[in-house]
Design a protein around this motif. Structure first.
Motif, PDB file in Angstrom:
ATOM      1  N   CYS A   4      -1.318  17.401  -2.002  1.00 56.61           N
ATOM      2  CA  CYS A   4      -1.588  17.478  -3.447  1.00 56.61           C
ATOM      3  C   CYS A   4      -2.909  18.230  -3.625  1.00 56.61           C
ATOM      4  CB  CYS A   4      -1.666  16.073  -4.041  1.00 56.61           C
ATOM      5  SG  CYS A   4      -2.335  16.036  -5.721  1.00 56.61           S
ATOM      6  N   CYS A   7      -5.642  15.525  -5.477  1.00 56.44           N
ATOM      7  CA  CYS A   7      -6.275  14.418  -4.732  1.00 56.44           C
ATOM      8  C   CYS A   7      -6.431  14.740  -3.244  1.00 56.44           C
ATOM      9  CB  CYS A   7      -5.495  13.124  -4.929  1.00 56.44           C
ATOM     10  SG  CYS A   7      -3.822  13.170  -4.241  1.00 56.44           S
ATOM     11  N   PHE A  11       1.786  14.177   1.053  1.00 58.14           N
ATOM     12  CA  PHE A  11       2.962  13.463   0.547  1.00 58.14           C
ATOM     13  C   PHE A  11       4.209  14.126   1.104  1.00 58.14           C
ATOM     14  CE2 PHE A  11      -0.391  12.752  -2.495  1.00 58.14           C
ATOM     15  CZ  PHE A  11      -0.247  11.405  -2.812  1.00 58.14           C
ATOM     16  N   CYS A  56       0.826  15.695  -6.702  1.00 60.19           N
ATOM     17  CA  CYS A  56       1.661  14.558  -6.324  1.00 60.19           C
ATOM     18  C   CYS A  56       2.129  13.873  -7.607  1.00 60.19           C
ATOM     19  CB  CYS A  56       0.889  13.587  -5.419  1.00 60.19           C
ATOM     20  SG  CYS A  56      -0.404  12.653  -6.270  1.00 60.19           S
ATOM     21  N   CYS A  59      -0.804  11.984  -9.487  1.00 56.30           N
ATOM     22  CA  CYS A  59      -1.767  12.849 -10.190  1.00 56.30           C
ATOM     23  C   CYS A  59      -1.110  13.501 -11.407  1.00 56.30           C
ATOM     24  CB  CYS A  59      -2.314  13.922  -9.253  1.00 56.30           C
ATOM     25  SG  CYS A  59      -3.457  13.256  -8.027  1.00 56.30           S
TER      26      CYS A  59
HETATM   27 ZN   LIG Z   1      -2.446  13.739  -5.995  1.00 55.96          ZN
END
Ligand SMILES: [Zn+2]
Length: 244
Positions: A4, A7, A11, A56, A59
């Motif tokens: 991501c 962040c 993932f 992600c 977020c």
């Molecule tokens: Zn994220």
């Protein structure tokens, strides 16, 4: 595993993030007005384009209010929030309360951030460099944005053609300062991505207590001409504006 870009965590799969939010693609509820043009073809994308390499799910969700607050004012409540500009006969611009400036700025820089980190062809020309991290920190830390930071010129287009990519003129230079041009739904924005104070008419607009939207017949309208007319009308009523 994809990471991501917000962040910086890994993932198995990321969200389908729209660089231009979907609400702005089919903004009039009649037809999609999102056009992609390249050297060879022009295609309609009814739901806009999304990029699964940006955010992600968490977020995407946590920051989606930035888009929805902007859609609320620009697409749904705009007419209700109008404040008369100068006098009732003035046909050159719209204005809404200055309190909406922050919502619009956060939206514009979030769109630009997504465009900058996106891998999609149509956003290739948007490259914010160090401003990617600066913008992220403004949004993550919910910083208040000063009136000269990310100040913008806004235009409301009467005959919009929709969102056209790649942008016809992405980066404009005003008095040596950098402004990104975004054409979103029936709006055109020039946003300053530069930490210097705006100059001339751009400073006048940033200092204005309300958010001004210059009326434009089409996106090809003569921006310099309508802005000059607007400034002259303003000065005729309120007196000369000092040039910086
Ligand atoms: Zn994220």
């Amino acid at each position: 595993m994809p990471i991501c870009k917000w962040c910086n965590l890994e993932f198995s799969k990321l969200a389908k993030s729209h660089v231009i939010p979907q609400a702005f693609v089919n903004f009039d509820g009649i037809t999609d007005k999102y056009l992609i043009s390249t050297d060879r073809y022009r295609a309609r994308r009814p739901i806009g384009s999304y990029d699964s390499s940006i955010l992600c799910l968490k977020c995407e969700h946590n920051y989606s209010h930035i888009d929805s607050e902007a859609a609320d004012i620009l697409l749904h409540k705009f007419d209700k929030e109008l404040i008369k500009f100068n006098d009732e006969r003035d046909q050159k611009a719209f204005q809404i309360d200055g309190k909406f400036s922050e919502v619009i700025k956060k939206f514009l820089i979030y769109v630009l951030w997504r465009a900058s980190v996106s891998q999609l062809h149509e956003f290739q020309a948007v490259k914010l460099g160090p401003y990617e991290e600066i913008i992220k920190s403004v949004l993550v830390n919910k910083e208040n944005i000063g009136k000269y930071d990310y100040s913008f010129m806004a235009y409301r287009v009467e005959n919009p053609i929709g969102t056209l990519f790649p942008f016809p003129r992405v980066l404009r230079d005003y008095d040596g300062q950098k402004y990104y041009c975004l054409i979103i739904a029936n709006y055109l924005f020039d946003i300053k991505i530069d930490n210097r104070k705006p100059t001339n008419v751009y400073k006048v607009v940033a200092d204005h207590p309300h958010v001004v939207f210059v009326k434009l017949a089409t996106i090809e309208g003569n921006l310099k001409k309508v802005m000059k007319e607007l400034l002259l009308r303003h000065e005729a009523k309120f007196g000369k504006i000092p040039r910086t």
